[in-house]
Design an enzyme around this catalytic site. Structure first.
Site, PDB file in Angstrom:
ATOM      1  N   GLY A 190       0.776  -1.574   0.149  1.00 48.61           N
ATOM      2  CA  GLY A 190      -0.367   0.209  -0.004  1.00 48.61           C
ATOM      3  C   GLY A 190       0.805   0.929  -0.077  1.00 48.61           C
ATOM      4  N   VAL A 194       0.684   4.512   4.772  1.00 46.02           N
ATOM      5  CA  VAL A 194      -0.439   4.049   5.824  1.00 46.02           C
ATOM      6  C   VAL A 194       1.266   3.123   5.937  1.00 46.02           C
ATOM      7  CG1 VAL A 194      -1.730   1.799   5.742  1.00 46.02           C
ATOM      8  CG2 VAL A 194      -2.512   4.335   4.937  1.00 46.02           C
ATOM      9  N   GLY A 195       1.593   2.192   5.485  1.00 46.56           N
ATOM     10  CA  GLY A 195       3.256   2.094   5.464  1.00 46.56           C
ATOM     11  C   GLY A 195       3.625   1.366   6.929  1.00 46.56           C
ATOM     12  N   GLU A 212       5.094  -3.191   1.196  1.00 48.30           N
ATOM     13  CA  GLU A 212       6.001  -3.161  -0.210  1.00 48.30           C
ATOM     14  C   GLU A 212       4.508  -1.716  -0.926  1.00 48.30           C
ATOM     15  OE1 GLU A 212       7.544  -4.935  -2.484  1.00 48.30           O
ATOM     16  OE2 GLU A 212       7.872  -6.242  -1.473  1.00 48.30           O
ATOM     17  N   CYS A 246       1.872  -0.368  -9.116  1.00 47.86           N
ATOM     18  CA  CYS A 246       2.530   0.726  -8.216  1.00 47.86           C
ATOM     19  C   CYS A 246       4.229   0.810  -8.954  1.00 47.86           C
ATOM     20  CB  CYS A 246       3.500   0.222  -7.331  1.00 47.86           C
ATOM     21  SG  CYS A 246       3.666  -2.000  -7.229  1.00 47.86           S
TER      22      CYS A 246
HETATM   23  P1  NAD Z   1      -5.686   1.161  -0.216  1.00 44.18           P
HETATM   24  O1  NAD Z   1      -6.243   2.231   0.587  1.00 44.18           O
HETATM   25  O2  NAD Z   1      -6.547  -0.174  -0.452  1.00 44.18           O
HETATM   26  O3  NAD Z   1      -4.751   0.796   1.141  1.00 44.18           O
HETATM   27  C1  NAD Z   1      -4.137  -0.142   1.318  1.00 44.18           C
HETATM   28  C2  NAD Z   1      -4.606  -1.835   2.044  1.00 44.18           C
HETATM   29  O4  NAD Z   1      -4.425  -0.633   3.833  1.00 44.18           O
HETATM   30  C3  NAD Z   1      -5.900  -1.359   1.905  1.00 44.18           C
HETATM   31  O5  NAD Z   1      -6.472  -3.434   2.774  1.00 44.18           O
HETATM   32  C4  NAD Z   1      -6.285  -0.707   3.512  1.00 44.18           C
HETATM   33  O6  NAD Z   1      -7.688  -1.323   3.746  1.00 44.18           O
HETATM   34  C5  NAD Z   1      -5.451  -0.713   4.335  1.00 44.18           C
HETATM   35  N1  NAD Z   1      -5.610   0.955   5.039  1.00 44.18           N
HETATM   36  C6  NAD Z   1      -6.227   2.240   4.555  1.00 44.18           C
HETATM   37  N2  NAD Z   1      -5.761   2.702   5.353  1.00 44.18           N
HETATM   38  C7  NAD Z   1      -5.645   2.429   6.683  1.00 44.18           C
HETATM   39  C8  NAD Z   1      -5.502   2.918   8.038  1.00 44.18           C
HETATM   40  N3  NAD Z   1      -5.104   4.022   7.590  1.00 44.18           N
HETATM   41  N4  NAD Z   1      -4.708   2.091   8.778  1.00 44.18           N
HETATM   42  C9  NAD Z   1      -4.687   0.611   8.640  1.00 44.18           C
HETATM   43  N5  NAD Z   1      -4.657   0.006   7.287  1.00 44.18           N
HETATM   44  C10 NAD Z   1      -5.159   0.448   6.868  1.00 44.18           C
HETATM   45  O7  NAD Z   1      -4.906   1.142  -1.502  1.00 44.18           O
HETATM   46  P2  NAD Z   1      -2.844   2.661  -1.807  1.00 44.18           P
HETATM   47  O8  NAD Z   1      -2.960   2.568  -0.225  1.00 44.18           O
HETATM   48  O9  NAD Z   1      -4.796   3.661  -1.786  1.00 44.18           O
HETATM   49  O10 NAD Z   1      -2.491   1.895  -2.414  1.00 44.18           O
HETATM   50  C11 NAD Z   1      -1.480   2.302  -3.853  1.00 44.18           C
HETATM   51  C12 NAD Z   1      -0.702   2.029  -3.152  1.00 44.18           C
HETATM   52  O11 NAD Z   1       0.159   1.369  -2.802  1.00 44.18           O
HETATM   53  C13 NAD Z   1       0.612   3.036  -4.039  1.00 44.18           C
HETATM   54  O12 NAD Z   1       1.564   3.698  -2.992  1.00 44.18           O
HETATM   55  C14 NAD Z   1       1.184   1.583  -4.850  1.00 44.18           C
HETATM   56  O13 NAD Z   1       2.011   2.765  -5.287  1.00 44.18           O
HETATM   57  C15 NAD Z   1       1.434   0.791  -3.251  1.00 44.18           C
HETATM   58  N6  NAD Z   1       1.207  -0.066  -3.427  1.00 44.18           N
HETATM   59  C16 NAD Z   1       2.815  -0.948  -4.184  1.00 44.18           C
HETATM   60  C17 NAD Z   1       2.827  -1.955  -4.663  1.00 44.18           C
HETATM   61  C18 NAD Z   1       4.101  -3.178  -4.312  1.00 44.18           C
HETATM   62  O14 NAD Z   1       4.353  -3.927  -4.515  1.00 44.18           O
HETATM   63  N7  NAD Z   1       5.233  -2.371  -4.080  1.00 44.18           N
HETATM   64  C19 NAD Z   1       2.012  -2.954  -5.046  1.00 44.18           C
HETATM   65  C20 NAD Z   1       0.566  -2.267  -5.746  1.00 44.18           C
HETATM   66  C21 NAD Z   1       0.418  -1.004  -4.798  1.00 44.18           C
END
Ligand code: NAD
Length: 455
Positions: A190, A194-195, A212, A246
């Protein structure tokens, strides 16, 4: 109530894990085969869910979602016994007569949190490694790709051991409750924002994490290269999944006099890929929701549109868009785009491009297009990124012998193929001695006198 349920889920999985059910490799293989059957027998349902979530062309489901899972399953099935076997290591003088080896062993209960952009691959590919390594797992698909999440929750218990692998659905609050539980590893995909929250929650239990994340992946086009082929490959990788990838090339860096040619070649390719009206092309996806639609659209504000720019909020449609002469301080250059906008930033040659890249966060992916070996060599030697593909985009992701992951702000840890197995295993240091040769130990037993140490 939710907190109680999530605690029960994790406690239940841990209890079954501790009973040793997943220790035999045969059990892991059987679960992997069941997972393979799930994605094969329900490919049409998965395609349907992705069509609803992202308007994904059904032909793309295999290419963008299932092949990588399937390849990882096949690799794990054939090589798992080697990966799990004790690995003898070099001995020192003291251990010359002993058994010395590293034994990969399961960690316990792993939490896998995934994103909406590739809702199946982001959850099931880590799961392959979790199963192969002998772990139990909780899967938390993204609530934004709701059709995929619902289908996954429905299908998984029909194929996999429910007492070892469970899907928990929900949004931010459910995920936060889940994160309060004690896991043995968390693999999170994600955003970087959030990471950090995930890592903070994990710190509470000293749970190791694989993050990731994303960021801006640069793409440098050198003057010395086949611009037509470069633009064809870039156009594919940027606009696939409507730019919501991503490792999509986030922006192009090139010398000013290449810009017009690049725009022209991308235009030709777009016409070939999505015809005159990408909105009616079955191959062109949609933005996941209106929140992201508004966010992506706002990034265009200060920019000069060279191609595209059209949008339709009612469909979350944004046309493939190329933005020329973008300046480094524009908003679009401050955050990951994650949408179908491709800015071109001009630089005066390779050194300036390298400087530009190094002045920013370490990217998840880096792309360089050049026929000049010295350009490629310098770009690789003088920059860093999670992964790199030269003269193409995205493709390093598909080689499952390569570790996939970020560095710095784009993440930590790695997975795919054997790397997932290693990431989700504990590498136990084992020294097995016998009772023989006790006299050799005299030198370390007290009382330590000079005479004794000389012996
Ligand atoms: P998202 O909003 O779906 O969030 C990812 C996960 O985190 C979900 O399961 C969500 O429920 C959870 N989440 C969201 N906010 C949260 C919080 N405050 N507390 C706890 N959990 C929470 O996805 P996103 O973050 O919009 O995804 C996009 C990002 O992910 C981009 O930055 C993209 O580059 C990255 N990404 C990375 C990879 C990789 O393999 N490195 C792959 C796909 C996406």
């Amino acid at each position: 109530l939710s907190k109680l349920m999530e605690k029960q889920v994790v406690d239940g999985l841990r209890e079954v894990f501790q009973s040793g059910r997943s220790r035999p490799l045969q059990y892991r293989k059987q679960q992997l085969r069941a997972l393979h059957r799930l994605i094969t027998e329900h490919q049409a349902d998965i395609e349907q869910a992705l069509k609803q979530d992202l308007n994904r062309n059904t032909y793309n489901t295999s290419l963008f979602e299932l092949i990588s899972i399937e390849n990882d399953i096949k690799l794990a099935e054939s090589d798992m016994a080697d990966w799990a076997a004790p690995q003898p290591v070099k001995k020192n003088l003291n251990s010359a007569l002993d058994d010395v080896y590293i034994k990969p062993e399961p960690l316990g209960v792993v939490l896998i949190i995934g994103t909406w952009n590739y809702p199946w691959a982001m959850i099931l590919q880590p799961l392959v490694g979790a199963i192969a390594a002998g772990n139990a797992a909780v899967l938390k698909p993204s609530e934004l790709s709701e059709n995929s999440a619902r289908l996954m929750k429905e299908l998984l218990p029909l194929y996999l051991d429910k007492e070892m692998y469970q899907v928990v659905t929900g949004g931010v609050s459910e995920t936060q409750e889940l994160l309060k539980q004690r896991f043995d590893h968390i693999l999170y995909t994600g955003s970087s924002v959030v990471g950090k929250l995930v890592m903070e929650a994990a710190a509470h239990h000293l749970t190791p994490v694989t993050l990731e994340l994303g960021g801006k992946s640069p793409c440098y086009i050198d003057k010395n290269c086949d611009i037509a082929v470069a633009c064809r490959r870039i156009t594919w990788g940027k606009f696939a999944n409507c730019g919501q990838t991503c490792i999509a090339p986030d922006y192009i860096l090139c010398e000013p006099n290449l810009q017009d040619r690049i725009v022209e070649e991308i235009q030709k390719t777009l016409l070939e890929f999505y015809q005159k009206d990408p909105k009616s092309s079955p191959d062109y996806c949609r933005i996941i929701n209106t929140r992201h639609f508004d966010r992506v659209l706002a990034l265009m504000n200060e920019c000069t549109i060279a191609l595209g720019g059209e949008s339709d909020r009612s469909q979350c449609y944004i046309a493939p868009t190329v933005l020329a002469d973008v300046l480094p301080y524009f908003k679009i250059m401050q955050e990951e785009i994650f949408g179908p906008l491709l800015p071109i930033v001009t630089v005066n040659g390779l050194s300036e491009a390298i400087h530009f890249i190094n002045a920013r966060e370490k990217p998840l992916a880096l792309y360089v297009f050049s026929s000049d070996k010295t350009v490629i060599k310098r770009m690789l030697a003088e920059t860093t990124s999670g992964g790199v593909t030269v003269n193409d985009v995205l493709m390093h992701y598909t080689v499952n012998t390569l570790p996939f992951g970020g560095v710095g702000n784009s993440g930590m840890g790695r997975y795919h193929g054997r790397h997932t197995f290693d990431q989700l295993s504990h590498h136990r240091a084992c020294l097995i001695k016998s009772f023989a040769m006790e006299s050799l130990n005299d030198a370390r037993y007290p009382p330590l006198t000079a005479a004794r140490l000389r012996k």
